[in-house]
Design an enzyme around this catalytic site. Sequence first.
Site, PDB file in Angstrom:
ATOM      1  N   LYS A  22       0.825  -1.218   0.000  1.00 18.67           N
ATOM      2  CA  LYS A  22       0.000   0.000   0.000  1.00 18.67           C
ATOM      3  C   LYS A  22       0.855   1.262   0.000  1.00 18.67           C
ATOM      4  CE  LYS A  22      -2.468   2.759   3.412  1.00 18.67           C
ATOM      5  NZ  LYS A  22      -1.391   3.389   4.194  1.00 18.67           N
ATOM      6  N   ASN A  23       1.836   1.323   0.892  1.00 16.28           N
ATOM      7  CA  ASN A  23       2.564   2.583   1.032  1.00 16.28           C
ATOM      8  C   ASN A  23       3.539   2.845  -0.110  1.00 16.28           C
ATOM      9  OD1 ASN A  23       1.053   3.293   3.204  1.00 16.28           O
ATOM     10  ND2 ASN A  23       2.555   2.670   4.752  1.00 16.28           N
ATOM     11  N   CYS A 116      -5.235   8.602   8.382  1.00 13.39           N
ATOM     12  CA  CYS A 116      -5.556   8.123   9.724  1.00 13.39           C
ATOM     13  C   CYS A 116      -5.228   9.183  10.769  1.00 13.39           C
ATOM     14  CB  CYS A 116      -4.755   6.861  10.029  1.00 13.39           C
ATOM     15  SG  CYS A 116      -5.301   5.427   9.102  1.00 13.39           S
ATOM     16  N   ARG A 121       0.343  15.210  12.559  1.00 15.15           N
ATOM     17  CA  ARG A 121       1.106  14.704  11.406  1.00 15.15           C
ATOM     18  C   ARG A 121       1.486  15.895  10.520  1.00 15.15           C
ATOM     19  NH1 ARG A 121      -1.783   9.459   8.879  1.00 15.15           N
ATOM     20  NH2 ARG A 121       0.322   8.977   8.193  1.00 15.15           N
ATOM     21  N   ASP A 304       3.365   0.872  12.266  1.00 17.39           N
ATOM     22  CA  ASP A 304       2.148   0.319  11.651  1.00 17.39           C
ATOM     23  C   ASP A 304       1.808  -1.082  12.164  1.00 17.39           C
ATOM     24  OD1 ASP A 304       2.046   2.617  10.175  1.00 17.39           O
ATOM     25  OD2 ASP A 304       2.949   1.748   8.390  1.00 17.39           O
ATOM     26  N   ARG A 396      -9.244   0.655   3.298  1.00 18.27           N
ATOM     27  CA  ARG A 396      -8.301   1.592   2.674  1.00 18.27           C
ATOM     28  C   ARG A 396      -6.958   0.907   2.426  1.00 18.27           C
ATOM     29  NH1 ARG A 396      -6.662   6.190   5.976  1.00 18.27           N
ATOM     30  NH2 ARG A 396      -5.108   6.094   4.342  1.00 18.27           N
TER      31      ARG A 396
END
Length: 425
Positions: A22-23, A116, A121, A304, A396
């Site tokens: 995903k990232n 999220c 952030r 994570d 997601r």
Amino acid sequence: MEVYKITGGNRLKGTIKVSGAKNSAVALIPASILADSPVTIEGLPAISDVLTLQALVEDIGGKVSFDQQNMVIDPTEIISMPLPNGNVKKLRASYYFMGAMLGRFKNAAIGLPGGCHLGPRPIDQHIKGFEALGAKVTNEHGAIYLRAEELRGAKIYLDVVSVGATINIMLAAVLAKGRTTIENAAKEPEIIDVATLLSNMGAKIKGAGTNVIRIDGVEKLHGTKHTIIPDRIEAGTFMIMAAAAGDGVMIDNVIPFHVEALTAKLREMGVDVVEEDERIFIPKAQDLQAVDVKTLVYPGFPTDLQQPFSVLLTQALGSSVITDTVYSARFKHIDELRRMNAVARVEGSTAILSGPTALEAATVRATDLRAGAALVLAGLLAEGETEVQEIQHIERGYSSLIDKLRGIGAQIQKVKIPAEAPVQE
Ligand code: EPU
């Protein structure tokens, strides 16, 4: 609304396959718009973040086809257009359009990103990098405007090791004039993946995966074909699930080197981890022992995985302490776990958990993506039927989670239930 219903107590057994990262995916797609001909990315995960980024590329005139695995992005007709709200707010990685649009058009206007809620952030290091390259950056009515006459390579020292800032600066710098050096760069495998794509598009990048990255700007970039790396966080989530509830689970499509910090912690707890070239086998684990965990930037223990790992710690003998040094407030899942009988509390940036505890089913809320994965695992372990709400966060980032878990024996289904009436104050 849609929820997951999980009947706990079934042991997991068999092979589970990991999807593309995903990232990486969320950076590779914006990176593709820097090319002057089509880019093919193979092995993308079928997750809602990828679909949102597809929509964003289409919003600015790109043509995209996606068969739930391979994506072809034709960026030839992309124009510099503001991306103020809407899709931009659905995910954090929309900020990669800042670097990519700035690189391609020397200007960009992008709404502040969503993502999220893990505490503060900031994106100050991204902005510091863009400014060093010659961009004027302003915040106007909730959108970031970036404008440059031209981009010139610069030496940029990141005050905070940031995945997002490292990638974003790379995206802007590949088409800048001259050499950019990013010092104190993040070293995550996803950064190497993005650098590989950009290099195959014609960029000149050295040092990705170390803390000094050197980029020599080029005139233009062209299309290419790229295969994404496996998702180390999804793999890690499955390893944790296997250790907590497995009777022998093979995790397929994983690079063992990418999950070494987790492997070391699992072994410290008494879990056997059998590594092969691209697979990891976790035999049934017994007599789990408490351990302390501190999250760090790569190659440290990933933030994570801290949330799913905390559920495993409820099954271990003794008291464990998790300290999250990356996101000090990433502990919303602990309140939900307490509803399920977990013995846990949060003190500042640490969570203290005691076990082993027999978890009990409850109705719980996925407050963010990895909290959702943690609650799914808690549901797999708990006696009775757990309902996990707000699963849009989970979808997601985890591709076909229900089907994958059912494939190894989990009793989990997605059901539609009437929306709850709002609570009257
Ligand atoms: N930070 C700053 N200033 C900045 C940028 C970051 O202070 O300009 C701080 C952050 O607040 C945080 C730390 O630096 O404390 C690290 O943040 P980083 O920029 O590395 O995080 P990110 O790029 O926004 C990515 C992943 C996250 C993952 C973090 C840390 C993506 C799209 N997201 O976020 O993934 O937690 O790195 O590894 O790549 C997830 O997948 O669930 C997820 C949240």
